[in-house]
Design an enzyme around this catalytic site. Structure first.
Site, PDB file in Angstrom:
ATOM      1  CE1 TYR A 287      -2.982  -3.139   0.396  1.00 35.64           C
ATOM      2  CE2 TYR A 287      -3.433  -2.591   2.541  1.00 35.64           C
ATOM      3  CZ  TYR A 287      -3.543  -3.377   1.538  1.00 35.64           C
ATOM      4  OH  TYR A 287      -4.195  -4.330   1.451  1.00 35.64           O
TER       5      TYR A 287
ATOM      6  CE  LYS B 140      -3.448  -7.149   4.628  1.00 31.83           C
ATOM      7  NZ  LYS B 140      -3.543  -5.740   4.302  1.00 31.83           N
TER       8      LYS B 140
HETATM    9  N1  LIG Z   1      -5.240  -8.875   1.605  1.00 32.00           N
HETATM   10  C1  LIG Z   1      -5.806  -8.500   0.471  1.00 32.00           C
HETATM   11  O1  LIG Z   1      -5.232  -8.767  -0.463  1.00 32.00           O
HETATM   12  C2  LIG Z   1      -6.614  -7.202   0.489  1.00 32.00           C
HETATM   13  C3  LIG Z   1      -7.240  -6.737  -0.719  1.00 32.00           C
HETATM   14  C4  LIG Z   1      -8.075  -5.673  -0.530  1.00 32.00           C
HETATM   15  C5  LIG Z   1      -8.157  -4.968   0.766  1.00 32.00           C
HETATM   16  N2  LIG Z   1      -7.412  -5.371   1.963  1.00 32.00           N
HETATM   17  C6  LIG Z   1      -7.741  -4.710   3.202  1.00 32.00           C
HETATM   18  O2  LIG Z   1      -9.049  -4.560   3.555  1.00 32.00           O
HETATM   19  C7  LIG Z   1      -9.445  -3.352   3.607  1.00 32.00           C
HETATM   20  C8  LIG Z   1     -10.847  -3.172   3.229  1.00 32.00           C
HETATM   21  O3  LIG Z   1     -11.002  -3.271   1.727  1.00 32.00           O
HETATM   22  P1  LIG Z   1     -11.641  -1.839   0.811  1.00 32.00           P
HETATM   23  O4  LIG Z   1     -10.331  -1.176   1.044  1.00 32.00           O
HETATM   24  O5  LIG Z   1     -11.742  -2.648  -0.361  1.00 32.00           O
HETATM   25  O6  LIG Z   1     -12.789  -1.516   1.827  1.00 32.00           O
HETATM   26  P2  LIG Z   1     -14.150  -1.502   1.703  1.00 32.00           P
HETATM   27  O7  LIG Z   1     -14.439  -1.012   3.113  1.00 32.00           O
HETATM   28  O8  LIG Z   1     -14.888  -2.698   1.066  1.00 32.00           O
HETATM   29  O9  LIG Z   1     -14.538  -0.443   0.537  1.00 32.00           O
HETATM   30  C9  LIG Z   1     -14.014   0.874   0.667  1.00 32.00           C
HETATM   31  C10 LIG Z   1     -14.570   1.616  -0.625  1.00 32.00           C
HETATM   32  O10 LIG Z   1     -15.770   1.899  -0.150  1.00 32.00           O
HETATM   33  C11 LIG Z   1     -15.920   3.561   0.082  1.00 32.00           C
HETATM   34  N3  LIG Z   1     -16.867   3.451   1.542  1.00 32.00           N
HETATM   35  C12 LIG Z   1     -16.511   3.331   2.607  1.00 32.00           C
HETATM   36  N4  LIG Z   1     -17.414   3.297   3.548  1.00 32.00           N
HETATM   37  C13 LIG Z   1     -18.455   3.734   2.929  1.00 32.00           C
HETATM   38  C14 LIG Z   1     -19.700   4.156   3.326  1.00 32.00           C
HETATM   39  N5  LIG Z   1     -20.504   4.264   4.378  1.00 32.00           N
HETATM   40  N6  LIG Z   1     -20.736   4.317   2.221  1.00 32.00           N
HETATM   41  C15 LIG Z   1     -20.295   4.439   0.945  1.00 32.00           C
HETATM   42  N7  LIG Z   1     -18.860   4.197   0.395  1.00 32.00           N
HETATM   43  C16 LIG Z   1     -18.206   3.864   1.569  1.00 32.00           C
HETATM   44  C17 LIG Z   1     -14.724   3.837   0.313  1.00 32.00           C
HETATM   45  O11 LIG Z   1     -14.775   5.262  -0.224  1.00 32.00           O
HETATM   46  P3  LIG Z   1     -14.043   6.502   0.776  1.00 32.00           P
HETATM   47  O12 LIG Z   1     -12.723   6.148   1.271  1.00 32.00           O
HETATM   48  O13 LIG Z   1     -13.806   7.882  -0.385  1.00 32.00           O
HETATM   49  O14 LIG Z   1     -15.018   6.726   1.758  1.00 32.00           O
HETATM   50  C18 LIG Z   1     -13.887   3.183  -0.676  1.00 32.00           C
HETATM   51  O15 LIG Z   1     -14.057   3.415  -2.031  1.00 32.00           O
HETATM   52  C19 LIG Z   1      -8.331  -2.620   2.842  1.00 32.00           C
HETATM   53  O16 LIG Z   1      -8.625  -1.108   2.888  1.00 32.00           O
HETATM   54  C20 LIG Z   1      -7.349  -3.407   3.463  1.00 32.00           C
HETATM   55  O17 LIG Z   1      -6.534  -2.850   4.368  1.00 32.00           O
HETATM   56  C21 LIG Z   1      -6.563  -6.488   1.846  1.00 32.00           C
END
Ligand SMILES: NC(=O)c1ccc[n+]([C@@H]2O[C@H](COP(=O)([O-])OP(=O)(O)OC[C@H]3O[C@@H](n4cnc5c(N)ncnc54)[C@H](OP(=O)(O)O)[C@@H]3O)[C@@H](O)[C@H]2O)c1
Length: 283
Positions: A53, A78
């Site tokens: 990241y 990670k």
């Molecule tokens: N191990 C892996 O391979 C892997 C892969 C992906 C992710 N991850 C981890 O998992 C975490 C979560 O996954 P993710 O980042 O995809 O998160 P997510 O919470 O599923 O989605 C985040 C997206 O949704 C938006 N969002 C967040 N809250 C919202 C709400 N209440 N209403 C509307 N839109 C909303 C955010 O935009 P804004 O920021 O603009 O609000 C962002 O675009 C990652 O940040 C990372 O730490 C791990």
């Protein structure tokens, strides 16, 4: 489960808060620092970052500035895909600690099981890499160690060849992507499951009248319904926002419970757009 500071206990006794603040795609330094500070202010105690990241330094600053003592926080990072192998993994985990300016990580994961550039022997590659995590665990620099995006064959390989069993598997999980075999195998191997990208189906659910009815009935947004679904499956749930209001909203999911019928309905949803494995990978 009554609050976002509730925990599961990993197989080695370490406690992991059930809701984590994710930092994928937060590359702007100020957003990364403020995101962590705001999340901790809202009560999150679990922060998830990764070498990939490119924000460990700023996440570390957020941790320093958040006003909560280090030992009350649970911090995960990670291993990047190009850092596999015993020597390289060891060296770069030490570098992660330096960037984060921390003496230890609460959890460290191998981010992806297969490194495309290495081609051939992914089995030996993962075994050698895992050994580096085991040694750093013994040395106290990693309080818990685990895997990410490991599917059944990858899990079997580690189980057959490890000295210390992995404590976590962090995988993509949300309605439309259930990965039942991987969840079952991870649990059989005594791992806690972490769910990433729980909000991915949000835009596909907006027009769904049954989901709209759920939002009215529970008085919650689609995001909150999705996060609650994840918690009720027993997943440690990771969610990210750089907006304070959403960070707060995403933590406000401990005062309602989805009925079994609603859980079953959400389990049954299919989204073609979200089911192609290569589309949703970070790498
Ligand atoms: N191990 C892996 O391979 C892997 C892969 C992906 C992710 N991850 C981890 O998992 C975490 C979560 O996954 P993710 O980042 O995809 O998160 P997510 O919470 O599923 O989605 C985040 C997206 O949704 C938006 N969002 C967040 N809250 C919202 C709400 N209440 N209403 C509307 N839109 C909303 C955010 O935009 P804004 O920021 O603009 O609000 C962002 O675009 C990652 O940040 C990372 O730490 C791990």
């Amino acid at each position: 489960m009554a609050s976002l500071q509730d925990t599961y206990t990993l197989s080695n006794g370490v406690k992991i808060p059930v809701l984590g603040y994710g930092t994928w795609q937060v590359t702007d330094p100020q957003e990364a620092v403020e995101g962590v500070v705001n999340a901790v202010k809202e009560g999150y105690r679990h922060i998830d970052t990764a070498q990939m990241y490119k924000n460990e330094e700023y996440v570390g600053k957020g941790i320093k500035e958040c006003g909560v003592p280090r030992e009350e926080l649970f911090v995960t990072s990670k291993l990047n895909n190009n850092n596999h192998g015993y020597d390289r993994a060891r060296k770069t985990i030490e570098e992660s600690l330096e960037r984060l300016d921390l003496d230890y990580l609460d959890l460290f994961l191998i981010h992806w099981p297969v490194v495309k550039e290495n081609g051939g022997d992914w089995k030996q590659d993962n075994i050698d890499t895992w050994r580096a995590l085991e040694d750093l665990y013994d040395e106290g620099k990693l309080k818990a160690i685990g895997l990410s995006n490991f599917a059944v064959p990858h899990l079997e390989n580690i189980e057959e060849n490890c000295r210390i069993k992995p404590m976590v598997n962090q995988i993509r999980l949300h309605p439309g992507v259930l990965q039942e075999d991987t969840v079952e195998m991870s649990r059989k191997q005594n791992m806690v499951i972490e769910a990433w990208s729980p909000l991915s189906p949000m835009k596909y659910m907006e027009e769904n009248t049954k989901v709209q009815a759920m939002c009215s009935e529970y008085g919650k947004s689609i995001a909150q319904i999705l996060l609650r679904w994840s918690l009720q499956h027993g997943f440690v749930t990771l969610t990210k926002s750089v907006h304070e209001e959403r960070i707060r909203q995403n933590a406000d999911i401990f005062d309602f419970e989805l009925s079994q019928g609603d859980m079953d309905y959400l389990d049954s949803l299919k989204f073609d757009e979200l089911s192609k494995p290569d589309d949703f990978q970070e790498r």
